[in-house]
Write a protein that holds these residues in place. Structure first.
Motif, PDB file in Angstrom:
ATOM      1  N   VAL A 238      -3.875  64.565 -13.251  1.00  0.00           N
ATOM      2  CA  VAL A 238      -3.542  65.181 -11.920  1.00  0.00           C
ATOM      3  C   VAL A 238      -4.985  64.189 -10.415  1.00  0.00           C
ATOM      4  O   VAL A 238      -5.934  64.655 -11.120  1.00  0.00           O
ATOM      5  N   GLU A 239      -4.157  64.235  -9.700  1.00  0.00           N
ATOM      6  CA  GLU A 239      -4.908  63.466  -8.583  1.00  0.00           C
ATOM      7  C   GLU A 239      -5.155  64.314  -7.496  1.00  0.00           C
ATOM      8  O   GLU A 239      -3.847  64.820  -6.993  1.00  0.00           O
ATOM      9  N   LYS A 240      -5.733  65.151  -6.835  1.00  0.00           N
ATOM     10  CA  LYS A 240      -5.792  65.813  -5.930  1.00  0.00           C
ATOM     11  C   LYS A 240      -6.753  65.097  -4.246  1.00  0.00           C
ATOM     12  O   LYS A 240      -7.716  64.802  -4.786  1.00  0.00           O
ATOM     13  N   TRP A 241      -5.581  65.697  -3.217  1.00  0.00           N
ATOM     14  CA  TRP A 241      -5.794  65.023  -1.924  1.00  0.00           C
ATOM     15  C   TRP A 241      -6.084  66.264  -0.979  1.00  0.00           C
ATOM     16  O   TRP A 241      -5.563  66.795  -1.068  1.00  0.00           O
ATOM     17  N   GLN A 242      -6.712  66.194   0.060  1.00  0.00           N
ATOM     18  CA  GLN A 242      -7.399  66.700   0.962  1.00  0.00           C
ATOM     19  C   GLN A 242      -5.878  66.542   1.585  1.00  0.00           C
ATOM     20  O   GLN A 242      -5.975  65.067   1.979  1.00  0.00           O
ATOM     21  N   PRO A 243      -6.681  67.241   2.786  1.00  0.00           N
ATOM     22  CA  PRO A 243      -4.988  66.775   3.700  1.00  0.00           C
ATOM     23  C   PRO A 243      -5.861  64.938   4.335  1.00  0.00           C
ATOM     24  O   PRO A 243      -6.984  65.330   4.384  1.00  0.00           O
ATOM     25  N   THR A 244      -5.042  64.404   4.837  1.00  0.00           N
ATOM     26  CA  THR A 244      -5.434  63.401   5.073  1.00  0.00           C
ATOM     27  C   THR A 244      -4.446  62.869   6.109  1.00  0.00           C
ATOM     28  O   THR A 244      -3.084  62.554   5.676  1.00  0.00           O
ATOM     29  N   LEU A 245      -4.590  61.766   6.979  1.00  0.00           N
ATOM     30  CA  LEU A 245      -3.596  61.028   8.094  1.00  0.00           C
ATOM     31  C   LEU A 245      -3.573  59.670   7.124  1.00  0.00           C
ATOM     32  O   LEU A 245      -4.740  59.747   6.394  1.00  0.00           O
ATOM     33  N   PHE A 246      -2.631  59.702   7.418  1.00  0.00           N
ATOM     34  CA  PHE A 246      -1.800  58.487   6.522  1.00  0.00           C
ATOM     35  C   PHE A 246      -0.551  57.986   8.085  1.00  0.00           C
ATOM     36  O   PHE A 246      -0.697  58.304   8.797  1.00  0.00           O
ATOM     37  N   ALA A 247      -1.238  56.657   8.183  1.00  0.00           N
ATOM     38  CA  ALA A 247      -0.696  55.435   8.415  1.00  0.00           C
ATOM     39  C   ALA A 247       0.997  54.909   7.552  1.00  0.00           C
ATOM     40  O   ALA A 247       0.998  54.685   6.461  1.00  0.00           O
TER      41      ALA A 247
END
Length: 95
Positions: A33-42
């Motif tokens: 499991v890899e948790k991501w913070q809210p992130t801007l994606f192109a």
């Protein structure tokens, strides 16, 4: 996420959203499991037949003052799809 690609064979990781109320302890016993913070994606809709797309897309992102932040993702609707959504996490170069 594509880890390796040779010819028409690919090794990768499969990911999906996990709801906040899910029991992460139970999930981590059975999978990575890899948790991501809210992130801007192109993002860009792409064909799997264009092997130079990554380089071209990253160059365009840099021209607008952003730089890739971490690993890129390829989102396929089905395993047989020839098209996918290419996602690159971004950071503004000014930060």
């Amino acid at each position: 996420r594509v880890l390796d690609s040779i010819g028409k064979e690919m090794t990768g990781e499969v990911g999906f959203k996990v709801h906040a109320e899910s029991n992460f302890h139970t999930l981590e016993e059975h999978m990575y499991v890899e948790k991501w913070q809210p992130t801007l994606f192109a993002s860009m809709d792409c064909s799997s037949s264009n092997e130079f797309l990554c380089f071209q897309f990253i160059q365009m992102i840099r021209q607008y003052g952003f730089r890739p932040l971490g690993a890129k993702f390829e989102k396929y609707e089905t395993p047989e799809s020839e098209m996918f959504q290419y996602l690159i996490p971004l950071m503004n170069q000014g930060n």
